[in-house]
Motif scaffolding. Structure first.
Motif, PDB file in Angstrom:
ATOM      1  N   TYR A 109      41.463  37.974  35.332  1.00 22.26           N
ATOM      2  CA  TYR A 109      42.530  37.192  34.724  1.00 22.26           C
ATOM      3  C   TYR A 109      43.039  37.905  33.469  1.00 22.26           C
ATOM      4  CZ  TYR A 109      44.451  33.082  32.279  1.00 22.26           C
ATOM      5  OH  TYR A 109      45.237  32.209  31.604  1.00 22.26           O
ATOM      6  N   SER A 110      44.328  38.187  33.401  1.00 23.70           N
ATOM      7  CA  SER A 110      44.898  39.027  32.350  1.00 23.70           C
ATOM      8  C   SER A 110      44.813  38.458  30.940  1.00 23.70           C
ATOM      9  CB  SER A 110      46.362  39.332  32.651  1.00 23.70           C
ATOM     10  OG  SER A 110      46.465  40.150  33.766  1.00 23.70           O
ATOM     11  N   LEU A 111      45.125  37.181  30.747  1.00 23.74           N
ATOM     12  CA  LEU A 111      45.133  36.638  29.390  1.00 23.74           C
ATOM     13  C   LEU A 111      43.765  36.772  28.740  1.00 23.74           C
ATOM     14  CD1 LEU A 111      46.638  35.240  27.122  1.00 23.74           C
ATOM     15  CD2 LEU A 111      46.032  33.052  28.162  1.00 23.74           C
ATOM     16  N   LYS A 112      42.739  36.351  29.461  1.00 25.67           N
ATOM     17  CA  LYS A 112      41.384  36.485  28.923  1.00 25.67           C
ATOM     18  C   LYS A 112      41.026  37.957  28.760  1.00 25.67           C
ATOM     19  CE  LYS A 112      36.792  34.742  29.201  1.00 25.67           C
ATOM     20  NZ  LYS A 112      35.953  33.668  29.620  1.00 25.67           N
ATOM     21  N   LEU A 113      41.484  38.768  29.706  1.00 24.22           N
ATOM     22  CA  LEU A 113      41.204  40.193  29.652  1.00 24.22           C
ATOM     23  C   LEU A 113      41.776  40.828  28.386  1.00 24.22           C
ATOM     24  CD1 LEU A 113      40.115  42.655  31.278  1.00 24.22           C
ATOM     25  CD2 LEU A 113      42.464  42.977  31.990  1.00 24.22           C
ATOM     26  N   GLY A 124      40.129  31.390  56.521  1.00 23.27           N
ATOM     27  CA  GLY A 124      39.086  32.286  56.041  1.00 23.27           C
ATOM     28  C   GLY A 124      39.287  32.724  54.602  1.00 23.27           C
ATOM     29  N   ALA A 125      38.697  33.833  54.285  1.00 21.76           N
ATOM     30  CA  ALA A 125      38.680  34.343  52.908  1.00 21.76           C
ATOM     31  C   ALA A 125      40.071  34.763  52.438  1.00 21.76           C
ATOM     32  CB  ALA A 125      37.732  35.534  52.809  1.00 21.76           C
ATOM     33  N   PRO A 126      40.330  34.626  51.146  1.00 19.40           N
ATOM     34  CA  PRO A 126      41.627  35.068  50.610  1.00 19.40           C
ATOM     35  C   PRO A 126      41.699  36.590  50.550  1.00 19.40           C
ATOM     36  CG  PRO A 126      40.197  34.389  48.829  1.00 19.40           C
ATOM     37  CD  PRO A 126      39.462  34.075  50.104  1.00 19.40           C
ATOM     38  N   ASN A 127      42.908  37.112  50.464  1.00 17.89           N
ATOM     39  CA  ASN A 127      43.097  38.560  50.307  1.00 17.89           C
ATOM     40  C   ASN A 127      42.805  39.005  48.883  1.00 17.89           C
ATOM     41  OD1 ASN A 127      43.951  38.859  52.967  1.00 17.89           O
ATOM     42  ND2 ASN A 127      46.049  38.367  52.424  1.00 17.89           N
ATOM     43  N   VAL A 128      43.159  38.141  47.915  1.00 18.22           N
ATOM     44  CA  VAL A 128      43.008  38.446  46.490  1.00 18.22           C
ATOM     45  C   VAL A 128      42.378  37.243  45.809  1.00 18.22           C
ATOM     46  CG1 VAL A 128      44.236  38.979  44.335  1.00 18.22           C
ATOM     47  CG2 VAL A 128      45.072  39.905  46.495  1.00 18.22           C
ATOM     48  N   ILE A 129      41.504  37.505  44.856  1.00 14.27           N
ATOM     49  CA  ILE A 129      40.939  36.444  44.020  1.00 14.27           C
ATOM     50  C   ILE A 129      40.982  36.918  42.573  1.00 14.27           C
ATOM     51  CG2 ILE A 129      38.531  37.187  44.243  1.00 14.27           C
ATOM     52  CD1 ILE A 129      37.847  34.155  44.418  1.00 14.27           C
ATOM     53  N   ILE A 130      41.409  36.032  41.688  1.00  9.97           N
ATOM     54  CA  ILE A 130      41.532  36.354  40.268  1.00  9.97           C
ATOM     55  C   ILE A 130      40.595  35.443  39.493  1.00  9.97           C
ATOM     56  CG2 ILE A 130      43.089  36.488  38.289  1.00  9.97           C
ATOM     57  CD1 ILE A 130      45.398  36.772  40.349  1.00  9.97           C
ATOM     58  N   THR A 131      39.733  36.034  38.677  1.00 10.83           N
ATOM     59  CA  THR A 131      38.757  35.262  37.904  1.00 10.83           C
ATOM     60  C   THR A 131      38.644  35.832  36.495  1.00 10.83           C
ATOM     61  OG1 THR A 131      36.833  36.658  38.426  1.00 10.83           O
ATOM     62  CG2 THR A 131      37.379  34.913  40.004  1.00 10.83           C
ATOM     63  N   ASP A 132      37.805  35.178  35.690  1.00  9.10           N
ATOM     64  CA  ASP A 132      37.474  35.791  34.409  1.00  9.10           C
ATOM     65  C   ASP A 132      36.385  36.835  34.669  1.00  9.10           C
ATOM     66  OD1 ASP A 132      35.055  34.435  34.623  1.00  9.10           O
ATOM     67  OD2 ASP A 132      35.530  32.982  33.069  1.00  9.10           O
ATOM     68  N   GLN A 133      35.804  37.377  33.619  1.00  7.76           N
ATOM     69  CA  GLN A 133      34.857  38.474  33.772  1.00  7.76           C
ATOM     70  C   GLN A 133      33.406  38.023  33.854  1.00  7.76           C
ATOM     71  OE1 GLN A 133      37.093  40.918  30.581  1.00  7.76           O
ATOM     72  NE2 GLN A 133      35.792  42.322  31.694  1.00  7.76           N
ATOM     73  N   ASP A 134      33.153  36.832  34.320  1.00 11.77           N
ATOM     74  CA  ASP A 134      31.787  36.353  34.459  1.00 11.77           C
ATOM     75  C   ASP A 134      31.040  37.248  35.451  1.00 11.77           C
ATOM     76  OD1 ASP A 134      30.034  33.643  34.073  1.00 11.77           O
ATOM     77  OD2 ASP A 134      29.724  34.562  36.048  1.00 11.77           O
ATOM     78  N   GLN A 135      29.941  37.833  35.008  1.00 13.89           N
ATOM     79  CA  GLN A 135      29.207  38.798  35.833  1.00 13.89           C
ATOM     80  C   GLN A 135      28.557  38.160  37.056  1.00 13.89           C
ATOM     81  OE1 GLN A 135      29.408  42.204  35.499  1.00 13.89           O
ATOM     82  NE2 GLN A 135      31.013  41.445  34.154  1.00 13.89           N
ATOM     83  N   ALA A 136      28.038  36.927  36.905  1.00 11.68           N
ATOM     84  CA  ALA A 136      27.423  36.245  38.046  1.00 11.68           C
ATOM     85  C   ALA A 136      28.471  35.958  39.116  1.00 11.68           C
ATOM     86  CB  ALA A 136      26.742  34.954  37.588  1.00 11.68           C
ATOM     87  N   MET A 137      29.655  35.526  38.697  1.00 13.23           N
ATOM     88  CA  MET A 137      30.736  35.254  39.636  1.00 13.23           C
ATOM     89  C   MET A 137      31.209  36.546  40.300  1.00 13.23           C
ATOM     90  SD  MET A 137      34.461  33.393  39.111  1.00 13.23           S
ATOM     91  CE  MET A 137      33.907  32.722  37.592  1.00 13.23           C
TER      92      MET A 137
END
Length: 114
Positions: free
Chosen positions: A74-78, A45-58
């Motif tokens: 995602y920290s580097l992009k952040l 099933g679904a993951p507990n945590v998901i890390i992404t960039d700041q794309d608003q649609a995502m």
């Protein structure tokens, strides 16, 4: 076409590819399709945590399809965005602090991924 890899860490701390897709566009509907399709293939099933960039649609699609998954950015992009926002005097990054400041997120295991 946009390449959308779904990458994670297994129980040995190794980086693995859970899946990937080519999307026609980075829209809410495409991200919803991607997440629904990916979830059908995930035995646990679904993951507990998901890390992404700041794309608003995502971000919106994750909240819609994975409501119980902790989503962080995602920290580097952040940090690049923080630097750009500081130069522009924006308070947007302060409003998003609960998605990236360690004090808010260290209760969620993320296998050392930033």
């Amino acid at each position: 076409m946009i390449f959308a890899p779904i990458i994670g860490v297994n129980h040995h701390g190794q980086t693995i590819v859970f899946g990937c897709a080519f999307l026609s566009d980075e829209t809410f509907d495409w991200f919803v399709w991607l997440l629904k399709t990916w979830l059908r293939a995930m035995p646990r099933g679904a993951p507990n945590v998901i890390i992404t960039d700041q794309d608003q649609a995502m971000t919106k699609a994750i909240a819609h399809i994975l409501p119980n998954t902790f989503h962080r950015y995602y920290s580097l992009k952040l940090w690049k965005e923080v630097n750009r926002q500081v130069m522009n005097g924006s308070k947007k990054m302060f409003e998003l602090r609960s998605t990236w400041i360690p004090a808010y997120v260290n209760k969620y295991f993320s296998a050392g991924m930033l």
